[in-house]
Motif scaffolding. Structure first.
Motif, PDB file in Angstrom:
ATOM      1  N   THR A 103     -16.333  -0.536  -2.549  1.00 10.65           N
ATOM      2  CA  THR A 103     -15.863  -1.572  -1.631  1.00 10.65           C
ATOM      3  C   THR A 103     -17.049  -2.304  -0.997  1.00 10.65           C
ATOM      4  OG1 THR A 103     -13.837  -0.337  -1.227  1.00 10.65           O
ATOM      5  CG2 THR A 103     -14.419  -2.000   0.406  1.00 10.65           C
ATOM      6  N   GLU A 137      -2.291  -5.284  -4.903  1.00 14.97           N
ATOM      7  CA  GLU A 137      -2.727  -3.901  -4.868  1.00 14.97           C
ATOM      8  C   GLU A 137      -1.844  -3.139  -5.837  1.00 14.97           C
ATOM      9  OE1 GLU A 137      -3.349  -1.128  -1.138  1.00 14.97           O
ATOM     10  OE2 GLU A 137      -1.242  -1.337  -1.668  1.00 14.97           O
ATOM     11  N   LEU A 146      -0.628  -8.592  -1.410  1.00 13.48           N
ATOM     12  CA  LEU A 146      -1.404  -8.351  -0.186  1.00 13.48           C
ATOM     13  C   LEU A 146      -1.383  -9.543   0.773  1.00 13.48           C
ATOM     14  CD1 LEU A 146      -4.548  -6.407  -1.474  1.00 13.48           C
ATOM     15  CD2 LEU A 146      -2.635  -5.480  -0.163  1.00 13.48           C
ATOM     16  N   CYS A 187      -5.661  -9.637   3.718  1.00 10.20           N
ATOM     17  CA  CYS A 187      -5.566  -8.616   2.662  1.00 10.20           C
ATOM     18  C   CYS A 187      -6.031  -7.268   3.158  1.00 10.20           C
ATOM     19  CB  CYS A 187      -6.454  -8.966   1.475  1.00 10.20           C
ATOM     20  SG  CYS A 187      -5.956 -10.399   0.624  1.00 10.20           S
ATOM     21  N   GLU A 188      -7.144  -7.270   3.844  1.00  6.62           N
ATOM     22  CA  GLU A 188      -7.729  -6.012   4.318  1.00  6.62           C
ATOM     23  C   GLU A 188      -6.732  -5.297   5.234  1.00  6.62           C
ATOM     24  OE1 GLU A 188      -9.859  -2.971   4.157  1.00  6.62           O
ATOM     25  OE2 GLU A 188     -10.280  -4.701   2.874  1.00  6.62           O
ATOM     26  N   ARG A 191      -3.884  -3.615   3.314  1.00  4.64           N
ATOM     27  CA  ARG A 191      -4.196  -2.573   2.321  1.00  4.64           C
ATOM     28  C   ARG A 191      -3.784  -1.176   2.732  1.00  4.64           C
ATOM     29  NH1 ARG A 191      -9.619  -2.086  -1.086  1.00  4.64           N
ATOM     30  NH2 ARG A 191      -8.296  -0.870  -2.451  1.00  4.64           N
ATOM     31  N   SER A 203      -9.840   4.571  -0.643  1.00  5.45           N
ATOM     32  CA  SER A 203      -8.503   4.137  -0.962  1.00  5.45           C
ATOM     33  C   SER A 203      -8.106   4.606  -2.344  1.00  5.45           C
ATOM     34  CB  SER A 203      -8.497   2.627  -0.847  1.00  5.45           C
ATOM     35  OG  SER A 203      -7.732   2.111  -1.853  1.00  5.45           O
ATOM     36  N   SER A 205      -5.979   2.976  -4.194  1.00  5.00           N
ATOM     37  CA  SER A 205      -5.351   1.859  -4.882  1.00  5.00           C
ATOM     38  C   SER A 205      -6.399   0.957  -5.529  1.00  5.00           C
ATOM     39  CB  SER A 205      -4.545   1.057  -3.877  1.00  5.00           C
ATOM     40  OG  SER A 205      -5.392   0.670  -2.827  1.00  5.00           O
ATOM     41  N   GLN A 207      -7.484  -2.828  -6.004  1.00  5.81           N
ATOM     42  CA  GLN A 207      -7.238  -4.119  -5.367  1.00  5.81           C
ATOM     43  C   GLN A 207      -7.756  -5.212  -6.287  1.00  5.81           C
ATOM     44  OE1 GLN A 207      -9.629  -5.086  -1.948  1.00  5.81           O
ATOM     45  NE2 GLN A 207      -8.002  -6.323  -1.070  1.00  5.81           N
TER      46      GLN A 207
END
Ligand code: ADP
Ligand code: MG
Length: 308
Positions: A103, A137, A146, A187-188, A191, A203, A205, A207
Motif C-alpha cells: 500500500t 475492491e 468503493l 475509497c480509502e 475500504r 487488508s 482485499s 483494490q
C-alpha cells in the motif's frame, strides 16, 4: 517506427523488487538481504547454523531500503503508467506479504502516475482526453464499488465489445488532479480493513483503481490460510484470485501461447483486457528485510522470477 519497436521490445512484464527498511517492530532482527546492484538482490544467511547457500536473484530493477517511492516509480513503473496516453491498457501491481509495503508503494505510485498523466495532457492541448475513474475492491471473490455507500456485491458482465465489465459500477469523469485526490480519500474510507497478527492495518482485499493500480491482498494467502473460522473462508477465496493471477502471469511470461486462465477468478476476469494482448504490465514485489519473514520473502521472489 521507433515507438513501435520500443513497444514490441517491452511487451513482457516489467518486474521489480522493493526491499523496505526494517521497521520498529522488527528492530533488533537481522536481515539476510542486500541489494548488490540495480538489478540484483542477494540472499546471505545471517544464521550460520541454518547453512543456507547465498543466492543472487536478478530482475529488471531492484530497489533497496534507501530508495524512495519516486525512484521506484521513475525506474520501475513510469513507462508502463504513461503508456495509457497512447491508448494502451496498463496494469501496475504490488505483490507481497502483508506489511511488506504494497500500500505504501502503490499510494505513491498512483500519485506520481496521475501527476505525470496530467502533465502530459496539459502539454498536449491538441489532444482531447477524458479520464474516468472507478475503484473496486474484491473481497472473498465479491466485487464492491468503493465510490458507493451501497456494499451489495456487483456482478460481472460479459460485454461483446468491452469484454468483462462490472455491473452498475460508479464511473466519475475526473475534472483535475484534486478531484482525483478527493475520490481516493472516499475509497480509502470505504475500504474493508481487517486485522491480522502481522499488521493491524493490512487488508485482505484486492483494490483496483481503473487505469489499473492494483494493491493486492497479502501474498501469504497464496501459500497458507490464516488461523481459523471466518479467516479460513477468506483465505481460500483470496487464494483463488492470487493463485489465478500467478498462473496468468506465468503463462504470459512464457509468451502467451496456450490457454490463459483469466476466467478462473474475479480479479483476472476484470483485468483481462489490461493483462497480456496489447497491454503493458509492471509488477513491484515488495518484501520485508527481516529474518523472521524469510519464508515469505523467498516465496515473493519465486513469484517475481516466474513473472519475468
Ligand atoms: P502492505 O500494504 O504490504 O500490508 P504497508 O504498505 O501497509 O504494507 O506497509 C507496512 C508498514 O511499513 C507501513 O507502516 C508503511 O508505512 C511502512 N513501509 C512500507 N514500505 C516502506 C518503505 N519503503 N519505507 C518506509 N516505510 C515503509
Ligand atoms: Mg496494504
Amino acid at each position: 517506427g521507433e515507438e513501435m519497436a520500443a513497444e514490441a521490445k517491452e511487451e513482457r512484464i516489467l518486474v521489480s523488487v522493493r526491499l523496505r527498511p526494517l521497521n520498529g517492530r522488527e528492530a533488533g532482527d537481522s536481515s539476510d538481504w542486500e541489494c548488490i546492484s540495480p538489478t540484483t538482490i542477494m540472499f546471505r544467511s545471517t544464521v550460520p547454523e541454518r547453512a543456507m547457500f547465498p543466492t543472487a536473484y536478478t530482475y529488471d530493477r531492484v530497489f533497496g531500503p534507501s530508495c524512495s517511492t519516486r525512484q521506484v516509480y521513475e525506474e520501475g513503473v513510469k513507462e508502463v503508467a504513461l503508456s495509457v496516453v497512447s491508448g494502451i491498457n496498463s496494469s501496475i501491481f504490488a505483490y507481497g506479504q502483508t506489511s511488506s509495503g504494497k500500500t505504501y508503494t502503490m499510494t505513491g505510485i498512483t500519485e506520481y502516475s496521475m501527476l505525470d498523466i496530467y502533465d502530459y495532457i496539459h502539454k498536449h492541448p491538441e489532444r482531447e482526453f477524458i479520464l474516468k475513474f472507478s475503484a473496486i475492491e474484491i473481497y472473498n471473490e465479491a466485487v464492491r464499488d468503493l465510490l458507493s455507500h451501497d456494499s451489495t456485491p456487483l456482478r460481472l458482465l460479459d460485454d461483446p465489445e468491452k469484454g468483462t465489465t462490472v455491473e452498475r459500477l460508479t464511473e466519475e469523469t475526473l475534472r483535475d488532479y484534486n478531484h482525483l485526490r478527493d475520490l481516493l480519500t472516499v475509497c480509502e474510507a470505504q475500504r474493508q480493513i481487517g486485522e491480522t497478527a502481522l499488521n493491524e492495518t493490512s487488508s485482505r482485499s484486492h483494490q483496483i483503481l481503473r487505469l489499473n493500480f492494483v494493491d493486492l491482498a497479502g501474498s501469504e494467502r497464496a501459500s497458507q490460510t490464516a488461523s481459523a473460522g471466518m479467516r479460513l473462508k477468506e483465505g481460500s477465496h483470496i487464494n483463488r484470485s492470487l493463485l489465478t493471477l500467478g498462473k496468468v502471469v506465468r503463462q504470459l511470461s512464457k509468451g502467451r501461447n496456450g490457454h490463459i486462465p483469466y476466467r478462473d477468478s474475479k480479479l483476472t476476469r476484470i483485468l483481462q483486457s489490461s493483462l497480456g494482448g496489447n497491454a503493458r504490465t509492471a509488477i513491484i514485489c515488495t518484501m520485508s528485510p527481516a529474518h523472521t519473514h524469510i519464508e515469505q520473502s523467498r516465496n515473493t521472489l519465486l513469484f517475481a522470477t516466474c513473472a519475468k
